[in-house]
Every structure is written in structure tokens, then in C-alpha cells.
Design a protein around this motif. Structure first.
Motif, short mmCIF file in Angstrom:
data_model
loop_
_atom_site.label_atom_id
_atom_site.label_comp_id
_atom_site.label_asym_id
_atom_site.label_seq_id
_atom_site.Cartn_x
_atom_site.Cartn_y
_atom_site.Cartn_z
N TYR A 93 -4.71 -3.58 5.99
CA TYR A 93 -3.56 -3.32 5.14
C TYR A 93 -3.55 -1.85 4.75
O TYR A 93 -4.56 -1.29 4.30
CB TYR A 93 -3.61 -4.21 3.90
CG TYR A 93 -3.21 -5.63 4.20
CD1 TYR A 93 -4.04 -6.46 4.95
CD2 TYR A 93 -2.00 -6.15 3.74
CE1 TYR A 93 -3.67 -7.76 5.25
CE2 TYR A 93 -1.62 -7.45 4.02
CZ TYR A 93 -2.47 -8.25 4.78
OH TYR A 93 -2.09 -9.55 5.08
N TYR A 94 -2.37 -1.24 4.90
CA TYR A 94 -2.21 0.19 4.63
C TYR A 94 -1.18 0.41 3.52
O TYR A 94 -0.11 -0.21 3.52
CB TYR A 94 -1.73 0.93 5.87
CG TYR A 94 -2.68 0.91 7.04
CD1 TYR A 94 -2.61 -0.10 7.99
CD2 TYR A 94 -3.65 1.90 7.18
CE1 TYR A 94 -3.49 -0.12 9.07
CE2 TYR A 94 -4.53 1.89 8.26
CZ TYR A 94 -4.44 0.86 9.20
OH TYR A 94 -5.30 0.85 10.27
N CYS A 95 -1.50 1.32 2.66
CA CYS A 95 -0.55 1.76 1.65
C CYS A 95 0.28 2.90 2.22
O CYS A 95 -0.25 3.77 2.93
CB CYS A 95 -1.30 2.23 0.41
SG CYS A 95 -0.24 2.79 -0.95
N ASN A 96 1.56 2.90 1.92
CA ASN A 96 2.49 3.91 2.42
C ASN A 96 3.34 4.43 1.29
O ASN A 96 3.73 3.67 0.39
CB ASN A 96 3.37 3.30 3.51
CG ASN A 96 4.52 4.20 3.89
OD1 ASN A 96 5.62 4.08 3.35
ND2 ASN A 96 4.29 5.10 4.82
N ALA A 97 3.61 5.72 1.33
CA ALA A 97 4.52 6.31 0.34
C ALA A 97 5.44 7.29 1.04
O ALA A 97 5.03 8.00 1.95
CB ALA A 97 3.72 7.03 -0.75
N ASP A 98 6.69 7.29 0.61
CA ASP A 98 7.68 8.17 1.23
C ASP A 98 8.28 9.09 0.17
O ASP A 98 8.72 8.64 -0.88
CB ASP A 98 8.80 7.34 1.86
CG ASP A 98 9.84 8.22 2.53
OD1 ASP A 98 9.66 8.54 3.71
OD2 ASP A 98 10.81 8.59 1.86
N ARG A 99 8.27 10.37 0.47
CA ARG A 99 8.86 11.37 -0.42
C ARG A 99 9.67 12.34 0.41
O ARG A 99 9.11 13.03 1.26
CB ARG A 99 7.79 12.10 -1.22
CG ARG A 99 8.35 13.20 -2.14
CD ARG A 99 7.23 14.05 -2.70
NE ARG A 99 6.42 13.32 -3.66
CZ ARG A 99 5.20 13.69 -4.01
NH1 ARG A 99 4.62 14.72 -3.46
NH2 ARG A 99 4.53 12.98 -4.91
N ILE A 100 10.94 12.34 0.20
CA ILE A 100 11.87 13.25 0.89
C ILE A 100 11.66 13.16 2.40
O ILE A 100 11.57 14.17 3.11
CB ILE A 100 11.69 14.71 0.41
CG1 ILE A 100 11.52 14.79 -1.10
CG2 ILE A 100 12.91 15.55 0.80
CD1 ILE A 100 11.22 16.17 -1.62
N GLY A 101 11.54 11.93 2.88
CA GLY A 101 11.43 11.73 4.31
C GLY A 101 10.06 11.96 4.90
O GLY A 101 9.86 11.81 6.10
N ILE A 102 9.10 12.32 4.08
CA ILE A 102 7.73 12.52 4.56
C ILE A 102 6.91 11.29 4.21
O ILE A 102 6.88 10.87 3.05
CB ILE A 102 7.10 13.77 3.95
CG1 ILE A 102 7.92 15.01 4.32
CG2 ILE A 102 5.65 13.93 4.43
CD1 ILE A 102 7.45 16.27 3.64
N ASN A 103 6.25 10.75 5.22
CA ASN A 103 5.44 9.55 5.02
C ASN A 103 3.98 9.90 4.81
O ASN A 103 3.42 10.74 5.51
CB ASN A 103 5.55 8.63 6.23
CG ASN A 103 6.59 7.57 6.03
OD1 ASN A 103 6.37 6.59 5.31
ND2 ASN A 103 7.73 7.75 6.64
N TYR A 104 3.38 9.22 3.86
CA TYR A 104 1.95 9.37 3.60
C TYR A 104 1.29 8.00 3.76
O TYR A 104 1.89 6.97 3.41
CB TYR A 104 1.71 9.90 2.19
CG TYR A 104 2.37 11.23 1.92
CD1 TYR A 104 3.65 11.29 1.36
CD2 TYR A 104 1.73 12.43 2.25
CE1 TYR A 104 4.26 12.51 1.12
CE2 TYR A 104 2.35 13.65 2.00
CZ TYR A 104 3.61 13.68 1.45
OH TYR A 104 4.23 14.88 1.23
N TRP A 105 0.05 8.01 4.27
CA TRP A 105 -0.67 6.78 4.52
C TRP A 105 -2.06 6.82 3.91
O TRP A 105 -2.72 7.87 3.89
CB TRP A 105 -0.80 6.55 6.03
CG TRP A 105 0.49 6.30 6.72
CD1 TRP A 105 1.30 7.22 7.32
CD2 TRP A 105 1.14 5.03 6.87
NE1 TRP A 105 2.41 6.60 7.84
CE2 TRP A 105 2.35 5.26 7.59
CE3 TRP A 105 0.84 3.73 6.49
CZ2 TRP A 105 3.23 4.24 7.92
CZ3 TRP A 105 1.72 2.72 6.81
CH2 TRP A 105 2.90 2.97 7.52
#
Length: 115
Positions: A93-105
Motif C-alpha cells: 500500500y502506497y500513500c500518494n499526494a498531489d499538489r499542482i499536478g505533481i505526484n508524491y509517493w
């Protein structure tokens, strides 16, 4: 640099529960979207649950009624409460965050459902 750190995975019997945590290095409301994905061996990564900055949550049909996504702004943490776990929930399971079109994992946390 945004960092997402997952925790809470493990081995659980079918029907059991786990709570995953994703601690972010910044204000979680700065992300338009945060979600939990999972990837089982030999399968593509799929979105399990997500929540927008406005608080709207969505779930994959396979987990509706069993999983709940929530957040604690004071701790900059997003949670995934998983109940009535099934063997087919086994995955990283991975956490993901999106800010202004940039994805972080995040780095991922293993969840294994087995008797």
C-alpha cells in the motif's frame, strides 16, 4: 521536498483490521488530493481510496463499506482504516499526494491477509 512516510502494515487474518498511517512533511491541506494505492504481485497499481482538500472521499468498489480514509490536520497525517480484510487485499500500500499536478509517493507498506 515533500516526504510521505507510511506505517501500520503487517500480517492479519481474514476478517481482521489494520490502520495505515501516512505522515506528510507539510500541511496536508496544501495537497489537492491524497490517496492510498495498492499494488499486488503481477498487478498494476490501483487507487483504493482518496480524499480531496475539501474533504470529499472516494473508494474503489472493492473496498466500499470496509475501508475508511480520514485525516488529522494537526498531525499532517492521513489514515486508512481497513476492516473485514480479505486475502485479495494483500498488497503493498502506497500513500500518494498531489499538489499542482505533481505526484508524491511514499515508500509503501506491506499488508498481508492470510490465515
Amino acid at each position: 521536498q515533500v516526504q510521505l512516510v507510511e506505517s501500520g502494515g503487517g500480517l492479519v487474518q481474514p476478517g481482521g483490521s489494520l490502520r495505515l498511517s501516512c505522515a506528510a512533511s507539510g500541511n496536508i491541506f496544501s495537497f489537492e488530493f491524497m490517496g492510498w494505492y495498492r499494488q499486488a504481485p503481477g498487478k498494476e497499481r490501483e487507487l483504493v481510496a482518496g480524499i480531496t482538500s475539501g474533504g470529499r472521499a472516494n473508494y474503489d468498489d472493492s473496498v466500499k463499506g470496509r475501508f475508511t480514509i480520514s485525516r488529522d490536520s494537526a498531525k499532517n497525517t492521513v489514515y486508512l482504516q481497513m476492516n473485514s480484510l480479505k486475502p485479495e487485499d494483500t498488497a503493498v500500500y502506497y500513500c500518494n499526494a498531489d499538489r499542482i499536478g505533481i505526484n508524491y509517493w511514499g515508500q509503501g507498506t506491506q499488508v498481508t491477509v492470510s490465515s
